[in-house]
Design a protein around this motif. Structure first.
Motif, PDB file in Angstrom:
ATOM      1  N   CYS A 151       0.839  -1.209   0.000  1.00 29.01           N
ATOM      2  CA  CYS A 151       0.000   0.000   0.000  1.00 29.01           C
ATOM      3  C   CYS A 151       0.869   1.253   0.000  1.00 29.01           C
ATOM      4  O   CYS A 151       0.561   2.243  -0.676  1.00 29.01           O
ATOM      5  N   GLY A 152       1.974   1.219   0.750  1.00 27.99           N
ATOM      6  CA  GLY A 152       2.886   2.353   0.776  1.00 27.99           C
ATOM      7  C   GLY A 152       3.526   2.596  -0.582  1.00 27.99           C
ATOM      8  O   GLY A 152       3.650   3.739  -1.038  1.00 27.99           O
ATOM      9  N   LEU A 153       3.916   1.519  -1.253  1.00 30.76           N
ATOM     10  CA  LEU A 153       4.518   1.657  -2.579  1.00 30.76           C
ATOM     11  C   LEU A 153       3.516   2.206  -3.587  1.00 30.76           C
ATOM     12  O   LEU A 153       3.862   3.037  -4.435  1.00 30.76           O
ATOM     13  N   GLY A 205      11.027   2.096  -1.594  1.00 28.75           N
ATOM     14  CA  GLY A 205      10.601   2.662  -2.864  1.00 28.75           C
ATOM     15  C   GLY A 205      11.208   3.996  -3.198  1.00 28.75           C
ATOM     16  O   GLY A 205      10.886   4.589  -4.236  1.00 28.75           O
ATOM     17  N   THR A 206      12.079   4.511  -2.322  1.00 31.77           N
ATOM     18  CA  THR A 206      12.680   5.836  -2.514  1.00 31.77           C
ATOM     19  C   THR A 206      14.178   5.765  -2.256  1.00 31.77           C
ATOM     20  O   THR A 206      14.677   4.787  -1.693  1.00 31.77           O
ATOM     21  N   ARG A 212       0.547  -6.469  -7.503  1.00 31.58           N
ATOM     22  CA  ARG A 212       0.167  -5.327  -8.345  1.00 31.58           C
ATOM     23  C   ARG A 212       0.882  -4.049  -7.889  1.00 31.58           C
ATOM     24  O   ARG A 212       1.280  -3.223  -8.698  1.00 31.58           O
ATOM     25  N   HIS A 213       1.020  -3.902  -6.582  1.00 32.56           N
ATOM     26  CA  HIS A 213       1.624  -2.692  -6.046  1.00 32.56           C
ATOM     27  C   HIS A 213       3.146  -2.681  -6.199  1.00 32.56           C
ATOM     28  O   HIS A 213       3.766  -1.613  -6.168  1.00 32.56           O
ATOM     29  N   LEU A 214       3.752  -3.847  -6.371  1.00 34.67           N
ATOM     30  CA  LEU A 214       5.196  -3.923  -6.602  1.00 34.67           C
ATOM     31  C   LEU A 214       5.575  -3.570  -8.032  1.00 34.67           C
ATOM     32  O   LEU A 214       6.629  -2.967  -8.282  1.00 34.67           O
ATOM     33  N   ARG A 215       4.726  -3.931  -8.989  1.00 39.35           N
ATOM     34  CA  ARG A 215       5.105  -3.913 -10.403  1.00 39.35           C
ATOM     35  C   ARG A 215       5.520  -2.540 -10.938  1.00 39.35           C
ATOM     36  O   ARG A 215       6.437  -2.471 -11.767  1.00 39.35           O
ATOM     37  N   PRO A 216       4.887  -1.435 -10.528  1.00 40.13           N
ATOM     38  CA  PRO A 216       5.335  -0.149 -11.081  1.00 40.13           C
ATOM     39  C   PRO A 216       6.750   0.247 -10.660  1.00 40.13           C
ATOM     40  O   PRO A 216       7.337   1.144 -11.260  1.00 40.13           O
ATOM     41  N   HIS A 217       7.310  -0.439  -9.677  1.00 39.48           N
ATOM     42  CA  HIS A 217       8.583  -0.014  -9.083  1.00 39.48           C
ATOM     43  C   HIS A 217       9.763  -0.909  -9.432  1.00 39.48           C
ATOM     44  O   HIS A 217      10.905  -0.446  -9.424  1.00 39.48           O
ATOM     45  N   TYR A 218       9.497  -2.176  -9.690  1.00 37.16           N
ATOM     46  CA  TYR A 218      10.583  -3.148  -9.785  1.00 37.16           C
ATOM     47  C   TYR A 218      10.436  -4.015 -11.031  1.00 37.16           C
ATOM     48  O   TYR A 218       9.353  -4.143 -11.602  1.00 37.16           O
ATOM     49  N   VAL A 220      10.018  -8.578  -8.560  1.00 37.33           N
ATOM     50  CA  VAL A 220       8.657  -8.816  -8.049  1.00 37.33           C
ATOM     51  C   VAL A 220       8.484 -10.284  -7.681  1.00 37.33           C
ATOM     52  O   VAL A 220       7.978 -10.626  -6.603  1.00 37.33           O
ATOM     53  N   THR A 221       8.924 -11.152  -8.556  1.00 35.35           N
ATOM     54  CA  THR A 221       8.818 -12.606  -8.296  1.00 35.35           C
ATOM     55  C   THR A 221       9.609 -12.978  -7.048  1.00 35.35           C
ATOM     56  O   THR A 221       9.150 -13.768  -6.205  1.00 35.35           O
TER      57      THR A 221
END
Length: 557
Positions: free
Chosen positions: A108-110, A139-140, A513-519, A524-525
């Motif tokens: 949720c934070g990501l 994420g930062t 889903r929340h990981l994918r925009p970042h990594y 992610v896997t």
């Protein structure tokens, strides 16, 4: 300025008052008339009105009737500190649930980092500041002191109203506490690896963080079971501050006595008003209020670690204590002893980023969308909708005719959220933003004004029943041709304990889903696989785990 003693010697208080009152008489008034007035207003001069100067320390009637306050700590604070230091977490269900909460909360934070309204508040207070061995913000690229780190992580977690939830006399989101817990654990580890001795030199693992989460959930949740802070105008984040302060005090290596000090400081600290969650002041502060609570908690714990004492009767002190000043003179009531009950029964927000009292209504609306489609109709064919619901829903998110001025209005309006689902067959965080397709839809604006809420006392009773804790909503749709669809009722949302096993795959899918925009897909896997391996995850040292989420840049914004 003269001291009160010097002032009193100069002119007795009763003479000063009498002189002031009689000075209002015309100068032509006779001596007898002035004397008569003095006799009517004041006691005879021979009576001693005041033996000592006036002071705010003088006993009032209430004080003289009560026993002198003991410097023993309030029992409520003793119980919290004892629980933190002495209770052993031995519930496999609580630990398993905490693992899912941990992953879900980080996700949720990501996800919140995709919103500039959130990211503009993040980072160091002074741009460019990097704290050696400081808290890393997932994420930062930020590395901060633990106080500001707690704000950053806490604000991210709460921004989209998508992390876990607890509903009772008070509501709230116990995983908000992870902002402070994770920031402190990460900072302690990095500092101790560099030769420091924080928290008696401890290196925290993910398991330690999960135990801290369970205890923070328990304190916040048990206080919420029977005590409504919203009814006296206070925001539930006071409970985040208290619970986080209690947990991080022990993490810092403080004694049980110092934990009492820390908890008492959290109660005496200024408390947030709920006004930023309600019309006419609904605004984005509600999204960073939990981060603010985490920040304050860590700051207070660090002050206590330097020797700052506590406030023993902060709750019960006559006149000046929390109960008299902010809780209408009532004491806290408790339904159960502290254990791991709250984590075991916590509610996951699985399907929709929406205020939790609306979750079952949105699920019902999704079913109605399918029914309408099946008979060749759509939201345009709806004349009106009645939502049969529970009292808390009406009090918080029933905003049938309230103008939708911003994101904060929309994600706390049941009529808006149900309308979005009925029109678009979806509800996503982007549907709340200004200028979005949903926010600009004339049909949604029209439809939401035709949706009314009515309380069902049985739903309200079930909402408070410890054996049920359901959050029921039932929708009845009337069409323009005068016909009605059968009522659709959903009592327990996906993510409720009654539907926990059904929810687990969806919780993991949400995290993914929340990981994918970042990594990368490979990362992610790796993270999802690690999250599923409870033994390996819990054994990881927390700073090494946080490093898996660190980004050198936020170029995806």
């Amino acid at each position: 300025m003269l001291s009160s003693n010097l002032f009193y010697k100069a002119i007795p208080l009763w003479q000063f008052a009498a002189k002031s009152a009689t000075s209002l008489l015309p100068r032509t008034a006779t001596l007898s008339s002035r004397t008569s007035l003095r006799r009517q207003l004041f006691v005879p001069r021979k009576t001693s009105v005041m033996a000592t100067p006036f002071s705010t320390q003088m006993p009032t009637k209430k004080d003289t009737l009560a026993a002198r306050p003991s410097q023993e700590f309030d029992s409520e604070i003793n119980d919290m500190a004892s629980y933190i230091h002495n209770y052993k977490i031995d519930s496999d269900l609580a630990l398993d649930t905490a693992r899912f909460v941990f992953l879900d909360t980080l996700g949720c934070g990501l996800e919140a980092l995709r919103f500039k309204a959130c990211t503009k508040l993040l980072g160091p207070i002074v741009e460019g500041t990097v704290v050696p061995n400081g808290t890393r913000v997932p994420g930062t690229p930020y590395q901060l002191d633990p106080v500001n780190g707690a704000f950053n992580i806490g604000a991210m977690i709460r921004w989209l109203d998508y992390n876990d939830c607890w509903l009772a006399a008070e509501w709230g989101h116990p995983s908000d506490n992870l902002g402070g817990i994770l920031a402190v654990a990460d900072w302690i580890n990095r500092t101790n690896r560099a030769g420091g001795n924080l928290g008696n030199g401890k290196i925290f693992t993910v398991h330690d963080v999960l135990e801290g989460m369970i205890k923070a959930h328990e304190i916040q949740g048990c206080l919420a079971l029977e005590n409504s802070f919203n009814k006296v105008g206070l925001d539930h984040v006071v409970l985040v501050k208290v619970a986080t302060a209690a947990v991080v005090s022990k993490m810092l290596g403080l004694t049980e006595a110092q934990t009492r000090d820390c908890i008492s400081q959290a109660w005496v600290d200024g408390q947030s008003l709920r006004t930023y969650r309600h019309s006419p002041n609904t605004m984005s502060r509600k999204s960073w209020a939990a981060g603010d609570a985490c920040q304050r908690a860590v700051n207070l714990a660090l002050k206590v670690s330097k020797g700052e004492p506590g406030v023993p009767t902060v709750l019960s002190a006559p006149i000046w204590g929390f109960y008299d000043v902010l809780f209408q003179g009532r004491k806290f009531e408790f339904q159960r002893r502290y254990s791991s009950y709250v984590m075991e029964n916590v509610l996951f927000k699985v399907s929709y980023p929406a205020e939790f009292h609306s979750q079952t209504a949105i699920e019902a609306a999704q079913k109605i969308y399918a029914q309408l489609k099946g008979i060749g109709k759509s939201a345009e064919d709806i004349k009106e909708i009645t939502i049969r619901t529970h009292e808390a829903c009406i009090r918080i998110i029933d905003k049938q005719f309230k103008a939708m001025d911003n994101f904060a209005d929309r994600d706390h309006c049941i009529q808006y959220m149900v309308s979005v689902m009925l029109v678009f067959n979806r509800l996503e965080a982007t549907d709340y933003t200004d200028g979005s397709e949903a926010a600009e839809s004339a049909l949604i604006e029209s439809l939401r004004k035709r949706i009314k809420c009515v309380e069902d006392p049985q739903f309200t009773q079930d909402y408070h029943d410890p054996s049920l804790r359901t959050i029921a909503n039932a929708l009845t749709v009337t069409l323009n041709d005068g016909s009605s669809l059968p009522e659709v009722i959903v009592e327990a949302p996906l993510g409720h304990k009654l539907r926990r096993e059904e929810a687990k795959p969806e919780i993991l899918a949400k995290y993914q889903r929340h990981l994918r925009p970042h990594y990368s897909e490979e990362k992610v896997t790796e993270l999802v696989k690690l999250g599923l391996d409870a033994k390996r995850l819990e054994a990881m040292e927390i700073d090494q785990y946080v490093d898996l989420y660190v980004k050198d840049t936020m170029d995806w914004l």
